[in-house]
Design a protein around this motif. Structure first.
Motif, PDB file in Angstrom:
ATOM      1  N   TYR A   1      39.688   8.274  15.948  1.00  0.00           N
ATOM      2  CA  TYR A   1      41.013   8.891  15.747  1.00  0.00           C
ATOM      3  C   TYR A   1      40.885   9.632  14.480  1.00  0.00           C
TER       4      TYR A   1
ATOM      5  N   GLN B   1      45.930  13.085  18.283  1.00  0.00           N
ATOM      6  CA  GLN B   1      47.168  12.843  18.393  1.00  0.00           C
ATOM      7  C   GLN B   1      48.117  11.908  17.285  1.00  0.00           C
ATOM      8  N   TYR B   2      47.240  11.251  16.522  1.00  0.00           N
ATOM      9  CA  TYR B   2      47.949  10.586  15.625  1.00  0.00           C
ATOM     10  C   TYR B   2      47.920  10.899  14.114  1.00  0.00           C
TER      11      TYR B   2
ATOM     12  N   GLN C   1      48.975   0.134  24.442  1.00  0.00           N
ATOM     13  CA  GLN C   1      50.079  -0.110  24.854  1.00  0.00           C
ATOM     14  C   GLN C   1      50.613   0.802  25.905  1.00  0.00           C
ATOM     15  N   LYS C   2      49.967   2.116  25.753  1.00  0.00           N
ATOM     16  CA  LYS C   2      50.223   2.844  26.898  1.00  0.00           C
ATOM     17  C   LYS C   2      49.304   2.930  27.995  1.00  0.00           C
ATOM     18  N   GLY C   3      48.438   1.920  28.119  1.00  0.00           N
ATOM     19  CA  GLY C   3      47.522   1.638  29.237  1.00  0.00           C
ATOM     20  C   GLY C   3      46.285   2.794  29.259  1.00  0.00           C
ATOM     21  N   LYS C   4      46.043   3.253  28.112  1.00  0.00           N
ATOM     22  CA  LYS C   4      44.911   4.146  27.931  1.00  0.00           C
ATOM     23  C   LYS C   4      43.392   3.428  27.773  1.00  0.00           C
TER      24      LYS C   4
ATOM     25  N   GLN D   1      42.436   0.972  29.838  1.00  0.00           N
ATOM     26  CA  GLN D   1      42.135   0.252  30.925  1.00  0.00           C
ATOM     27  C   GLN D   1      40.613  -0.030  31.343  1.00  0.00           C
TER      28      GLN D   1
ATOM     29  N   SER E   1      48.635   2.088  19.771  1.00  0.00           N
ATOM     30  CA  SER E   1      49.568   2.851  20.805  1.00  0.00           C
ATOM     31  C   SER E   1      48.953   3.191  22.097  1.00  0.00           C
ATOM     32  N   ASP E   2      47.639   3.490  22.003  1.00  0.00           N
ATOM     33  CA  ASP E   2      47.037   3.776  23.208  1.00  0.00           C
ATOM     34  C   ASP E   2      46.840   2.525  24.139  1.00  0.00           C
TER      35      ASP E   2
ATOM     36  N   ASN F   1      40.269  11.554  19.275  1.00  0.00           N
ATOM     37  CA  ASN F   1      41.932  11.818  19.488  1.00  0.00           C
ATOM     38  C   ASN F   1      42.713  12.297  18.216  1.00  0.00           C
TER      39      ASN F   1
END
Length: 324
Positions: free
Chosen positions: A206, A246-247, A291-294, A296, A288-289, A244
């Motif tokens: 990240y 995005q954060y 929780q967003k299902g990323k 899996q 956060s990811d 990533n």
């Protein structure tokens, strides 16, 4: 490659029980913030290799660069003091009203700080410092920002071997290893060792400053040199580099109230404290990811706590207290 023994290793791995239950995953924390006190964090793992190379070359001065609250600069100053070496730090940024945190520790450890503005080149200033030191009869050794080159990254290639040893002891397999990325060397070392072990785990980074494309190129350059140094064929394409971006939020070493509120929540509910510059943003992005299902398919996730507690500035602390 020669290596110094400075860090307190191996660092432990703890399962974050309450958060794991909340998120529905098995989430673990590798405590690289336990590597020491003055040298605490991920930087000392890299410096064990970088400074060993400096000593092998007969150098008497370490030169590196970073921001006002650079963990890497502070760790370099600590290693230099321990080994009786001179340390020159090129530090970029505006000096705060109070000398605190890492900047205070830099001075306490005897490092010489060369301050530059955000618009000045760190590389040019380091070259100037090198020239002056050579004129004075010193033999300097330049360590790049974050010790993020092929030599420094060996510290986290070794850390991956340590993680695999932990897996064998715990009887589990980490299919995701997650870190905050600030200069790319820690990620490169983990990725390199992971490839050498031919595992299927993913290394997820990240970003805390630059974008994905920039970091991927930086990491590829480090990896190319690592392969060459080991006499191995450089892959035509280094795939599966996951960064990533995005954060990053409002910028490097800057925090939002939401980020700080998250860090405080993690501290209160789980008993460990992240820092606002690196681990706070990385851990926030990972949770956060999840929780967003990323995430899996990920059974066991390992986040490496790379330290940085001395990076809490007065501004960060004041903002954080307002979220309580």
């Amino acid at each position: 490659m020669e290596r110094l023994q400075i860090a307190n290793l191996p660092t432990p791995i703890h399962k974050i029980e309450r958060l794991s239950q909340e998120l529905g995953v098995n989430l673990y924390l590798k405590r690289d913030d336990f590597t020491g006190t003055e040298v605490s964090g991920n930087k000392v793992r890299k410096l064990e290799f970088s400074v060993a190379e400096a000593l092998r070359q007969g150098c008497d001065t370490l030169i590196t660069a970073g921001g006002i609250q650079s963990n890497h600069c502070r760790a370099t100053a600590a290693v230099a003091a321990k080994l009786g070496l001179v340390c020159d730090l090129v530090i970029r940024g505006e000096i705060p009203n109070q000398i605190e945190g890492n900047l205070f520790i830099d001075h306490a450890l005897g490092a010489r700080a060369h301050l530059i503005t955000p618009d000045e080149s760190r590389e040019a200033k380091m070259e100037e410092v090198v020239k002056n030191l050579k004129t004075e009869g010193h033999k300097p050794y330049v360590i790049p920002v974050g010790a993020s080159n092929a030599i420094g990254s060996l510290g986290y290639a070794a850390a991956m071997e340590e993680i695999i040893q932990h897996e064998n002891e715990l009887g589990i397999y980490f299919d995701r290893v997650v870190i905050a990325v600030g200069s790319g060397g820690t990620y490169a070392g983990l990725w390199y060792a992971n490839q050498q072990q031919a595992t299927k785990r993913k290394i997820l980074g990240y970003a805390v400053d630059h974008n994905t494309e920039t970091f991927v190129e930086v990491i590829k350059d480090i990896l190319k040199e690592m392969y060459q140094n080991d006499g191995l064929k450089v892959p035509k394409e280094c795939k599966d580099i996951f960064i990533n971006d995005q954060y990053i939020g409002v910028g490097y070493a800057k925090s939002t109230s939401e980020e700080l509120e998250f860090i405080m929540k993690m501290s209160r509910e789980n008993g460990f404290l992240l820092d606002p510059v690196y681990t706070g943003k990385g851990f926030y992005g990972m949770v956060s990811d999840i929780q967003k299902g990323k995430f899996q398919g990920a059974k066991n996730i390992l986040f490496i706590h790379t330290g940085g507690l001395l990076g809490w500035t007065q501004e960060h602390r004041e903002m954080a207290l307002k979220t309580l």
